[in-house]
Motif scaffolding. Structure first.
Motif, PDB file in Angstrom:
ATOM      1  N   HIS A 235     -34.089 -42.935   4.714  1.00 32.47           N
ATOM      2  CA  HIS A 235     -35.262 -43.025   5.573  1.00 32.47           C
ATOM      3  C   HIS A 235     -34.885 -42.998   7.054  1.00 32.47           C
ATOM      4  O   HIS A 235     -35.650 -42.500   7.882  1.00 32.47           O
ATOM      5  CB  HIS A 235     -36.064 -44.277   5.226  1.00 32.47           C
ATOM      6  N   LEU A 236     -33.697 -43.502   7.386  1.00 27.81           N
ATOM      7  CA  LEU A 236     -33.215 -43.371   8.760  1.00 27.81           C
ATOM      8  C   LEU A 236     -32.989 -41.905   9.103  1.00 27.81           C
ATOM      9  O   LEU A 236     -33.342 -41.439  10.183  1.00 27.81           O
ATOM     10  CB  LEU A 236     -31.914 -44.158   8.932  1.00 27.81           C
ATOM     11  N   GLU A 237     -32.417 -41.177   8.157  1.00 22.62           N
ATOM     12  CA  GLU A 237     -32.181 -39.750   8.381  1.00 22.62           C
ATOM     13  C   GLU A 237     -33.493 -38.999   8.584  1.00 22.62           C
ATOM     14  O   GLU A 237     -33.606 -38.137   9.461  1.00 22.62           O
ATOM     15  CB  GLU A 237     -31.414 -39.162   7.196  1.00 22.62           C
ATOM     16  N   SER A 238     -34.489 -39.349   7.781  1.00 20.17           N
ATOM     17  CA  SER A 238     -35.783 -38.668   7.912  1.00 20.17           C
ATOM     18  C   SER A 238     -36.496 -39.038   9.206  1.00 20.17           C
ATOM     19  O   SER A 238     -37.400 -38.332   9.652  1.00 20.17           O
ATOM     20  CB  SER A 238     -36.679 -38.993   6.710  1.00 20.17           C
ATOM     21  N   ALA A 239     -36.079 -40.165   9.829  1.00 25.56           N
ATOM     22  CA  ALA A 239     -36.668 -40.586  11.108  1.00 25.56           C
ATOM     23  C   ALA A 239     -35.873 -40.071  12.304  1.00 25.56           C
ATOM     24  O   ALA A 239     -36.201 -40.406  13.443  1.00 25.56           O
ATOM     25  CB  ALA A 239     -36.765 -42.101  11.173  1.00 25.56           C
ATOM     26  N   GLY A 240     -34.819 -39.275  12.037  1.00 16.39           N
ATOM     27  CA  GLY A 240     -34.111 -38.656  13.139  1.00 16.39           C
ATOM     28  C   GLY A 240     -32.652 -39.019  13.308  1.00 16.39           C
ATOM     29  O   GLY A 240     -31.952 -38.438  14.140  1.00 16.39           O
ATOM     30  N   TRP A 241     -32.144 -39.978  12.538  1.00 12.51           N
ATOM     31  CA  TRP A 241     -30.750 -40.401  12.684  1.00 12.51           C
ATOM     32  C   TRP A 241     -29.820 -39.357  12.079  1.00 12.51           C
ATOM     33  O   TRP A 241     -30.019 -38.904  10.954  1.00 12.51           O
ATOM     34  CB  TRP A 241     -30.538 -41.741  11.992  1.00 12.51           C
ATOM     35  N   THR A 242     -28.773 -38.968  12.809  1.00 10.68           N
ATOM     36  CA  THR A 242     -27.836 -37.949  12.333  1.00 10.68           C
ATOM     37  C   THR A 242     -26.410 -38.479  12.234  1.00 10.68           C
ATOM     38  O   THR A 242     -25.483 -37.725  11.947  1.00 10.68           O
ATOM     39  CB  THR A 242     -27.844 -36.731  13.274  1.00 10.68           C
ATOM     40  N   GLY A 243     -26.222 -39.768  12.455  1.00 15.05           N
ATOM     41  CA  GLY A 243     -24.887 -40.362  12.410  1.00 15.05           C
ATOM     42  C   GLY A 243     -24.507 -40.826  11.014  1.00 15.05           C
ATOM     43  O   GLY A 243     -25.103 -40.424  10.014  1.00 15.05           O
ATOM     44  N   ALA A 244     -23.511 -41.696  10.960  1.00 18.51           N
ATOM     45  CA  ALA A 244     -23.020 -42.218   9.689  1.00 18.51           C
ATOM     46  C   ALA A 244     -24.060 -43.131   9.037  1.00 18.51           C
ATOM     47  O   ALA A 244     -24.943 -43.674   9.712  1.00 18.51           O
ATOM     48  CB  ALA A 244     -21.724 -42.990   9.924  1.00 18.51           C
ATOM     49  N   ALA A 245     -23.937 -43.279   7.732  1.00 20.48           N
ATOM     50  CA  ALA A 245     -24.843 -44.169   7.002  1.00 20.48           C
ATOM     51  C   ALA A 245     -24.682 -45.598   7.512  1.00 20.48           C
ATOM     52  O   ALA A 245     -23.582 -46.007   7.896  1.00 20.48           O
ATOM     53  CB  ALA A 245     -24.552 -44.109   5.506  1.00 20.48           C
ATOM     54  N   PRO A 246     -25.764 -46.366   7.527  1.00 12.03           N
ATOM     55  CA  PRO A 246     -25.680 -47.733   8.059  1.00 12.03           C
ATOM     56  C   PRO A 246     -24.827 -48.634   7.181  1.00 12.03           C
ATOM     57  O   PRO A 246     -24.811 -48.505   5.952  1.00 12.03           O
ATOM     58  CB  PRO A 246     -27.142 -48.196   8.064  1.00 12.03           C
ATOM     59  N   ALA A 247     -24.100 -49.548   7.817  1.00 13.08           N
ATOM     60  CA  ALA A 247     -23.287 -50.504   7.069  1.00 13.08           C
ATOM     61  C   ALA A 247     -24.156 -51.586   6.433  1.00 13.08           C
ATOM     62  O   ALA A 247     -23.790 -52.175   5.416  1.00 13.08           O
ATOM     63  CB  ALA A 247     -22.251 -51.142   7.997  1.00 13.08           C
ATOM     64  N   ILE A 248     -25.303 -51.852   7.040  1.00 12.37           N
ATOM     65  CA  ILE A 248     -26.198 -52.901   6.559  1.00 12.37           C
ATOM     66  C   ILE A 248     -27.469 -52.255   6.019  1.00 12.37           C
ATOM     67  O   ILE A 248     -28.201 -51.604   6.770  1.00 12.37           O
ATOM     68  CB  ILE A 248     -26.557 -53.891   7.685  1.00 12.37           C
ATOM     69  N   ALA A 249     -27.733 -52.437   4.726  1.00  7.53           N
ATOM     70  CA  ALA A 249     -28.886 -51.795   4.103  1.00  7.53           C
ATOM     71  C   ALA A 249     -30.022 -52.763   3.812  1.00  7.53           C
ATOM     72  O   ALA A 249     -31.192 -52.368   3.806  1.00  7.53           O
ATOM     73  CB  ALA A 249     -28.468 -51.096   2.806  1.00  7.53           C
ATOM     74  N   VAL A 250     -29.702 -54.034   3.539  1.00  7.44           N
ATOM     75  CA  VAL A 250     -30.727 -55.034   3.219  1.00  7.44           C
ATOM     76  C   VAL A 250     -30.441 -56.295   4.024  1.00  7.44           C
ATOM     77  O   VAL A 250     -29.318 -56.491   4.507  1.00  7.44           O
ATOM     78  CB  VAL A 250     -30.750 -55.368   1.703  1.00  7.44           C
ATOM     79  N   PRO A 251     -31.437 -57.161   4.200  1.00  4.97           N
ATOM     80  CA  PRO A 251     -31.204 -58.406   4.935  1.00  4.97           C
ATOM     81  C   PRO A 251     -30.071 -59.221   4.310  1.00  4.97           C
ATOM     82  O   PRO A 251     -29.892 -59.218   3.088  1.00  4.97           O
ATOM     83  CB  PRO A 251     -32.545 -59.141   4.818  1.00  4.97           C
ATOM     84  N   THR A 252     -29.311 -59.879   5.150  1.00  4.60           N
ATOM     85  CA  THR A 252     -28.203 -60.715   4.688  1.00  4.60           C
ATOM     86  C   THR A 252     -28.480 -62.182   5.004  1.00  4.60           C
ATOM     87  O   THR A 252     -29.325 -62.502   5.844  1.00  4.60           O
ATOM     88  CB  THR A 252     -26.891 -60.312   5.375  1.00  4.60           C
TER      89      THR A 252
END
Length: 236
Positions: free
Chosen positions: A176-193
């Motif tokens: 969903h980040l990619e579909s919103a415009g992000w073109t970098g590496a996948a996020p390290a944090i996906a869910v709340p910690t």
């Protein structure tokens, strides 16, 4: 500043998150944490994960000094499980329950090692129905959101930030980040910690501030209500 042991829970995403953290002078140390991705079994899993976290951390329920609950945004059914459970624990133990925006918790974890005060952090999670929940942060402060919108709308809203390269940290759903415009590496944090949830509430807990009532961030009406309204409209 007050110190203490904090129970943190979140069910705003497809993952059920629970754990125990020690809070000392604003610093968070995670003692135990569980995160299980299963959007169909939030209610079944949460109390088990809480019990496992208490056992692993060597914490008795009576040792807890506060509860932190992720209040969304998230789907109606999953979100109310975490909020009801967190509120029940706090009420039974006579301790405060602090509600935090789950996107704030994601940002707090993602920003832990950020040293550039001018960089911005974008958090995006799945809102289903081809939409996303999102919020934008700078220097630990939320600039926009939480909001719900189609990814293309978010991309358009953030076009100036994308073109200027201001958004350097992201968290949440990679697709969903990619579909919103992000073109970098996948996020390290996906869910709340547990660390992020506790950090988001640390100022209030440390100051001994009485928390506001827990209020869920649904951002839109539940599906069941909308379906009922549509049937009523068709009947008219």
């Amino acid at each position: 500043m007050s110190d203490g042991l904090v129970l943190a829970v979140d069910t705003a995403t497809d993952s059920v998150v629970a754990g125990v953290a020690a809070l000392h002078a604003g610093e968070v140390r995670v003692l135990a944490e569980r995160a299980v991705a299963d959007h169909r079994r939030h209610a079944e899993l949460l109390t088990t994960l809480i019990a496992e976290s208490l056992t692993e951390s060597g914490t008795a329920r009576t040792d807890l000094t506060a509860v932190v609950v992720g209040c969304g945004p998230g789907p109606f059914t999953g979100l109310r499980v975490g909020m009801a459970t967190g509120a029940a624990f706090a009420d039974a133990l006579g301790i405060p329950a602090y509600g935090v925006c789950s996107l704030d918790a994601l940002a707090a974890e993602a920003d832990r090692d950020v040293v550039d005060a001018g960089s911005r952090t974008l958090v995006v999670t799945d809102a289903r129905r081809r939409e996303v929940y999102w919020a934008l942060y700078e220097g630990g402060r939320r600039l926009r959101g939480p909001e719900v919108a189609a990814p293309a709308v978010v991309a358009e809203e953030l076009a100036p930030d994308w073109s200027a390269g201001r958004i350097r940290v992201v968290a949440g759903s990679a697709a969903h980040l990619e579909s919103a415009g992000w073109t970098g590496a996948a996020p390290a944090i996906a869910v709340p910690t547990v660390r992020g949830l506790t950090a988001a509430a640390a100022a209030g807990i440390g100051a001994g501030r009485m928390p506001e009532p827990l209020v869920p961030l649904y951002l839109r009406r539940p599906d069941a209500v909308e379906q009922k309204d549509r049937r009523a409209g068709a009947a008219r």
